[in-house]
Design a protein around this motif. Structure first.
Motif, mmCIF file in Angstrom:
data_model
loop_
_atom_site.group_PDB
_atom_site.id
_atom_site.type_symbol
_atom_site.label_atom_id
_atom_site.label_comp_id
_atom_site.label_asym_id
_atom_site.label_seq_id
_atom_site.Cartn_x
_atom_site.Cartn_y
_atom_site.Cartn_z
ATOM 1 N N TYR A 106 65.387 68.955 -3.645
ATOM 2 C CA TYR A 106 65.975 68.059 -4.646
ATOM 3 C C TYR A 106 67.494 68.161 -4.567
ATOM 4 N N ALA A 107 68.170 67.016 -4.620
ATOM 5 C CA ALA A 107 69.630 66.991 -4.698
ATOM 6 C C ALA A 107 70.046 67.229 -6.147
ATOM 7 N N ASP A 112 71.593 67.256 5.085
ATOM 8 C CA ASP A 112 71.045 66.391 4.047
ATOM 9 C C ASP A 112 70.010 67.099 3.178
ATOM 10 N N GLY A 113 69.882 68.429 3.331
ATOM 11 C CA GLY A 113 68.934 69.202 2.526
ATOM 12 C C GLY A 113 67.523 69.245 3.064
ATOM 13 N N ARG A 114 67.249 68.517 4.144
ATOM 14 C CA ARG A 114 65.907 68.504 4.703
ATOM 15 C C ARG A 114 65.649 69.790 5.492
ATOM 16 N N LEU A 115 64.393 70.221 5.487
ATOM 17 C CA LEU A 115 64.007 71.484 6.114
ATOM 18 C C LEU A 115 63.313 71.247 7.443
ATOM 19 N N THR A 116 63.675 72.072 8.434
ATOM 20 C CA THR A 116 63.050 72.020 9.750
ATOM 21 C C THR A 116 62.558 73.419 10.097
ATOM 22 N N SER A 130 69.432 81.939 2.669
ATOM 23 C CA SER A 130 70.427 82.851 3.238
ATOM 24 C C SER A 130 71.783 82.619 2.576
ATOM 25 N N PRO A 131 72.633 83.664 2.499
ATOM 26 C CA PRO A 131 73.925 83.530 1.821
ATOM 27 C C PRO A 131 74.823 82.441 2.384
ATOM 28 N N ASP A 132 74.682 82.116 3.674
ATOM 29 C CA ASP A 132 75.508 81.051 4.246
ATOM 30 C C ASP A 132 74.896 79.671 4.046
ATOM 31 N N GLY A 133 73.716 79.614 3.414
ATOM 32 C CA GLY A 133 73.088 78.334 3.105
ATOM 33 C C GLY A 133 72.450 77.621 4.277
ATOM 34 N N ARG A 134 72.293 78.296 5.406
ATOM 35 C CA ARG A 134 71.754 77.645 6.601
ATOM 36 C C ARG A 134 70.240 77.703 6.692
ATOM 37 N N PHE A 135 69.613 78.718 6.043
ATOM 38 C CA PHE A 135 68.176 78.917 6.226
ATOM 39 C C PHE A 135 67.481 79.180 4.896
ATOM 40 N N LEU A 136 66.221 78.744 4.847
ATOM 41 C CA LEU A 136 65.335 79.072 3.733
ATOM 42 C C LEU A 136 64.151 79.842 4.288
ATOM 43 N N PHE A 137 63.757 80.896 3.564
ATOM 44 C CA PHE A 137 62.632 81.728 3.968
ATOM 45 C C PHE A 137 61.571 81.662 2.873
ATOM 46 N N HIS A 148 64.609 63.757 -5.847
ATOM 47 C CA HIS A 148 63.783 64.234 -4.743
ATOM 48 C C HIS A 148 64.308 63.726 -3.411
ATOM 49 N N VAL A 149 64.354 64.645 -2.411
ATOM 50 C CA VAL A 149 64.870 64.312 -1.091
ATOM 51 C C VAL A 149 63.781 64.376 -0.030
#
Length: 367
Positions: A139-140, A192-196, A168-175, A149-150
């Protein structure tokens, strides 16, 4: 898991007895510890000032079954996820610690909302939604705190449920761990907030609960409630997780805290009724710190530890207690990582059964 229906609960602004004095002794802005009542459907608000916690008004009513509270980096917005009612509600945090429901920040997908986490830049909120299996929804976050919702991705596996994610603290990854499936997945966060998905799904111990990442972004740790240990991983440059070991604890380790310099990790051991500290070695190994064991008071089962904004104190939050409502106990963090009990009396949060990622500081910056 029961799938709840959205419940409409009217919450107004909570009046604080300390209104008007919020900035008096907090030059950088006041800080408030928000503690969710998983069993009592409310949030306790405690102001942190000079090493003391002071309750702000009465606990704020929420929807049912809170397992996550997350706040924006400036501390102005808090989002509360509910598994039973299947909702997420946003609140504006006032200078005096009052919480006011946000327009445009109420989600009701008709499924449990388990985890919620805000990105370090405050642009995105990620929520895990579902029962036996979970989706991660992006979500934005608008300047008003409203949510749009994105995107949505499904965590792989037949039992990917009860996932409380971390960024992650640098905002690059979600676990995203799976409490049911005993696995961990990694995702790259796009502009754009989308996850890969990135890297392979990795195993954890049994019933992995609450992950944390070191401030330098090198290591991820998660407590395994079923095997009484902590799984450690090295985070690769692409976000993939490489296991570095399992480190034994006492009984039922839960929500941890890592010092800002990344040297020490503290965790409550609910079944062992104590808090323990570990040194984080250069290779990511966890080694117990002498003098960092703090036995719990009789009748109190610690469920989460939170460092004060200046990292000088460790606040230990009950998950369960024989006294009825959860208390917070205060310890001083020594330079060598040891813990020392302070003279501060335990503070009553006014909530019952505080489970999950339900203790977090809102440190207020500019509005």
């Amino acid at each position: 898991m029961a799938i709840g229906v959205a419940a409409g609960v009217s919450v107004g602004t909570v009046i604080s007895p300390y209104a008007g004095a919020a900035l008096a002794d907090d030059a950088a802005g006041p800080s408030y510890l928000l503690v969710g009542g998983t069993g009592s459907s409310n949030i306790g608000v405690l102001r942190e000032s000079g090493g003391r916690l002071i309750p702000v008004g009465q606990p704020v009513p929420t929807d049912t079954g809170t397992l996550s509270i997350t706040v924006t980096p400036n501390g102005r917005f808090a989002y509360v996820a509910h598994t039973v009612s299947g909702t997420l509600q946003g609140f504006r945090v006032g200078d005096d610690g009052t919480l006011e429901r946000l327009e445009g920040a109420h989600l009701a997908p008709g499924r449990p909302i388990v985890g919620a986490v805000v990105s370090p830049d405050g642009k995105w909120l990620f929520a895990t939604v579902g029962s036996v299996t979970n989706d991660v929804q992006t979500y934005a976050i608008a300047p008003s705190g409203a949510l749009t919702h994105v995107d949505s991705v499904t965590i792989p596996g037949a039992t990917s449920g009860l996932s409380i994610p971390v960024v992650s603290p640098d905002g690059r990854f979600l676990f995203a761990p799976s409490f049911i499936g005993a696995t961990m997945d990694s995702y790259a966060i796009g502009f754009d907030g989308r996850l890969t998905p990135t890297g392979s799904q990795v195993p954890t111990g049994d019933r992995p609960a609450l992950p944390s990442v070191t401030p330098n972004g090198k290591f991820l740790y998660i407590t395994n409630e079923g095997t009484d240990d902590v799984s450690g991983y090295r985070i690769a440059p692409d976000g993939a997780l490489n296991p570095i070991g399992r480190f034994p604890t006492k009984a039922i380790p839960h929500g941890m805290a890592i010092t800002p310099d990344g040297r020490y990790l503290y965790l409550p051991q609910t079944g062992g009724q104590s808090v323990n500290g570990f040194e984080i070695r250069d290779d990511g190994a966890l080694v117990p710190v002498p003098g960092a064991e703090a036995p719990s008071a009789p009748g109190h089962l610690p469920g989460r530890v939170v460092l004060s904004p200046d990292a000088q104190r460790l606040y230990v939050i009950d998950t369960l207690t024989t006294t009825g409502t959860a208390k917070v106990f205060t310890y001083r963090v020594k330079p060598n990582g040891g813990l020392e009990a302070t003279a501060e009396l335990p503070v009553d949060t006014g909530v019952t059964f505080s489970d999950g990622a339900t203790g977090v500081f809102a440190s207020l910056g500019p509005a």
